[in-house]
Write an enzyme that holds these catalytic residues in place. Sequence first.
Site, mmCIF file in Angstrom:
data_model
loop_
_atom_site.group_PDB
_atom_site.id
_atom_site.type_symbol
_atom_site.label_atom_id
_atom_site.label_comp_id
_atom_site.label_asym_id
_atom_site.label_seq_id
_atom_site.Cartn_x
_atom_site.Cartn_y
_atom_site.Cartn_z
ATOM 1 N N CYS A 1 42.696 7.827 -32.944
ATOM 2 C CA CYS A 1 42.504 8.516 -34.218
ATOM 3 C C CYS A 1 41.369 9.532 -34.119
ATOM 4 C CB CYS A 1 42.127 7.532 -35.328
ATOM 5 S SG CYS A 1 43.060 6.011 -35.315
ATOM 6 N N ASP A 2 40.285 9.181 -33.426
ATOM 7 C CA ASP A 2 39.055 9.952 -33.547
ATOM 8 C C ASP A 2 38.571 10.613 -32.264
ATOM 9 O OD1 ASP A 2 38.963 9.155 -36.216
ATOM 10 O OD2 ASP A 2 37.939 7.291 -35.698
ATOM 11 N N CYS B 1 38.867 3.358 -33.246
ATOM 12 C CA CYS B 1 40.172 3.876 -32.845
ATOM 13 C C CYS B 1 40.050 5.202 -32.096
ATOM 14 C CB CYS B 1 41.052 4.042 -34.088
ATOM 15 S SG CYS B 1 42.626 4.797 -33.717
#
Length: 314
Positions: free
Chosen positions: A137-138, A134
């Site tokens: 997200c990261d 992701c």
Amino acid sequence: MPETRELLIVGSGPAGLTAAIYAARANLNPLVVEGLGAGGQLMLTTDVENFPGFPDGILGPELMAKFREQAERFGAEFVTADVDRVDLVRPPFRAWVGEREIIAESVVISTGATARLLGLASERRLLGHGVSTCATCDGFFFREMPIAVIGGGDSALEEALFLTKFAASVTVVHRREELRASKIMQERAFANPKISFRWNSAVEEMLGDTKVEALRLRDTVTDDLFDLTVSGIFVAIGHTPNTSLFMNQLDLDENGYIRTGPSSTSTSVQGVFAAGDVQDHVFRQAITAAGTGCMAAIEAERWLEDQRHAAFPA
Ligand code: NAP
């Protein structure tokens, strides 16, 4: 005491929430077990540019918040937990959520699909330590670092383009020499100076003890090995349907997707409907998921109506 509902919706991506909006407006008083990953895959996306009605685009999580708000406005209720077990043999259907037992006259399944991994031991070990599925997200953690994205579809290029906001460079690693992604995404990726491609490259190993240091690739034409120095690896190679709850209860296809239709969201069990990515491996778009969610709610409503007529004929 178990609680009884006319309609239970399992899952809360575009399909489940659209089903909730339609069912709530039809006074079916739906209960949505939204799952711990509430909102589905759009919660892991950035800009959604192709959802009609948002000419300037909208963030995935914001779009899902709007869907949910709309369902709540018409009276849909939500449980933020995963379903542990279901009994869909015949109506009334049963679902267990922790200590809670729900009896439902009809069910819409919209549990979506989950990102696939390559299956390497090193990938599992380094997941969360430089390996991710992701970018939204990261990506932030990889400022000014070299990154690799695995895959050749729209997801891979979307992740790659997003990651250029942070990374020093992004290498797309693909096992063939031709991308699967749509032409517009290819054009954007080819035009981005931070993105380069390694063709005909299979991932042999992810290297690093406690964090990612490199990616070991095998050239599928020459069989040569090559170590690519990267700090982050984003795996974007497709998805697996979330259907383990329904195995041996509903007909699934050879890839585990729920079989529906034709031209319907009906499943192999009458009164159980399936919508969104859990039954669609072809289109997998938010708009098509929402469309099938709408179909599922209307079909559930008609099915419930037919049951009432059968029980109390005029
Ligand atoms: P996909 O289209 O199935 O592409 C998966 C990619 O991963 C393929 O290039 C595939 O290689 C590669 N791959 C699969 N297994 C692999 C393995 N074990 N090792 C190495 N590579 C592997 O999946 P997706 O990109 O997630 O897209 C799914 C659907 O969502 C598509 O319909 C796509 O159009 C849509 N989507 C749209 C957008 C957008 O419009 N913005 C964004 C994301 C997704 P091969 O090509 O060799 O099979």
